[in-house]
Design a protein around this motif. Structure first.
Motif, PDB file in Angstrom:
ATOM      1  N   UNK A  86       0.409 -16.495  -7.285  1.00 24.53           N
ATOM      2  CA  UNK A  86       1.817 -16.238  -7.037  1.00 24.53           C
ATOM      3  C   UNK A  86       2.516 -17.572  -6.819  1.00 24.53           C
ATOM      4  N   UNK A  87       3.677 -17.733  -7.464  1.00 23.26           N
ATOM      5  CA  UNK A  87       4.532 -18.902  -7.257  1.00 23.26           C
ATOM      6  C   UNK A  87       5.944 -18.381  -7.019  1.00 23.26           C
ATOM      7  N   UNK A  88       6.530 -18.750  -5.906  1.00 22.29           N
ATOM      8  CA  UNK A  88       7.862 -18.277  -5.549  1.00 22.29           C
ATOM      9  C   UNK A  88       8.866 -19.410  -5.713  1.00 22.29           C
ATOM     10  N   UNK A  89      10.030 -19.061  -6.282  1.00 19.14           N
ATOM     11  CA  UNK A  89      11.069 -20.064  -6.481  1.00 19.14           C
ATOM     12  C   UNK A  89      10.921 -20.814  -7.784  1.00 19.14           C
ATOM     13  N   UNK A  90      10.261 -20.174  -8.762  1.00 20.86           N
ATOM     14  CA  UNK A  90      10.112 -20.806 -10.071  1.00 20.86           C
ATOM     15  C   UNK A  90      11.452 -20.770 -10.796  1.00 20.86           C
ATOM     16  N   UNK A  91      11.633 -21.651 -11.773  1.00 24.40           N
ATOM     17  CA  UNK A  91      12.865 -21.607 -12.566  1.00 24.40           C
ATOM     18  C   UNK A  91      12.960 -20.326 -13.391  1.00 24.40           C
ATOM     19  N   UNK A  92      14.149 -20.061 -13.858  1.00 24.02           N
ATOM     20  CA  UNK A  92      14.429 -18.888 -14.689  1.00 24.02           C
ATOM     21  C   UNK A  92      13.565 -18.915 -15.947  1.00 24.02           C
ATOM     22  N   UNK A  93      12.878 -17.813 -16.277  1.00 27.89           N
ATOM     23  CA  UNK A  93      12.073 -17.774 -17.511  1.00 27.89           C
ATOM     24  C   UNK A  93      12.949 -17.967 -18.750  1.00 27.89           C
ATOM     25  N   UNK A  94      12.423 -18.655 -19.748  1.00 29.64           N
ATOM     26  CA  UNK A  94      13.170 -18.912 -20.986  1.00 29.64           C
ATOM     27  C   UNK A  94      13.661 -17.634 -21.649  1.00 29.64           C
TER      28      UNK A  94
END
Length: 168
Positions: A86-94
């Motif tokens: 889990x990774x929180x605060x990732x950039x918006x998916x393409x």
């Protein structure tokens, strides 16, 4: 490989992504090694929501125990081996970014226990990204845990409690 529609149990609805609210952050993904997933660097509302989520995350996901990560971070977590990450605060998916090469407003999405997830097949598993909240939360699930979507119900309560829905 089976399509995402075939892998989603019938009790969860699959909707075109265009029907779900999304937030405006920017997109990438990186899988971690034994050292753990790459640590994102959210700011503002997303950073606060991610820190709150970290405190709410369950000790077990898909019957796998939570792992100790190096580096430790309030923005990452993992369970099992191979790891459900889990990774929180990732950039918006393409696929959610108008004008990007991979933009797809009809990308597959599932609602699992009140949380909307973008579904993206990857070599060796799936990447699910929670949408419509103050932070994008990305969960990668290796195909060892097929059906991979089975990891999401264990995370839904924590997400609903700590990562608010995006205001319209």
């Amino acid at each position: 490989m089976r399509s995402a529609h075939e892998r989603v149990p019938r009790r969860w609805s699959v909707l075109p992504l265009a029907l779900a609210p999304v937030i405006t952050l920017a997109g990438c993904w990186s899988s971690g090694d034994s050292a753990g997933p790459a640590v994102p660097s959210p700011s503002g509302k997303a950073a606060g929501a991610c820190r709150a989520l970290h405190g709410e995350l369950p000790g077990r996901v898909n019957a796998e125990d939570r792992a100790e990560l190096d580096p430790a971070s309030k923005y990452t977590a993992a369970w099992g081996d191979p790891a459900i990450e889990l990774r929180c605060g990732v950039p918006r998916p393409e696929v959610l970014t108008p004008g990007s090469e991979h933009y797809n407003p009809l990308a597959d999405q599932a609602e699992v226990n009140g949380v909307h997830w973008l579904i993206e097949p990857r070599d060796g598993g799936y990447r699910f990204t929670a949408t419509g909240r103050d932070a994008f939360v990305e969960v990668t699930v290796p195909d060892d845990y097929a059906p991979e979507i089975g990891a999401l119900p264990d995370l839904a309560k924590a997400l609903r409690a700590s990562v608010p829905k995006t205001e319209k």
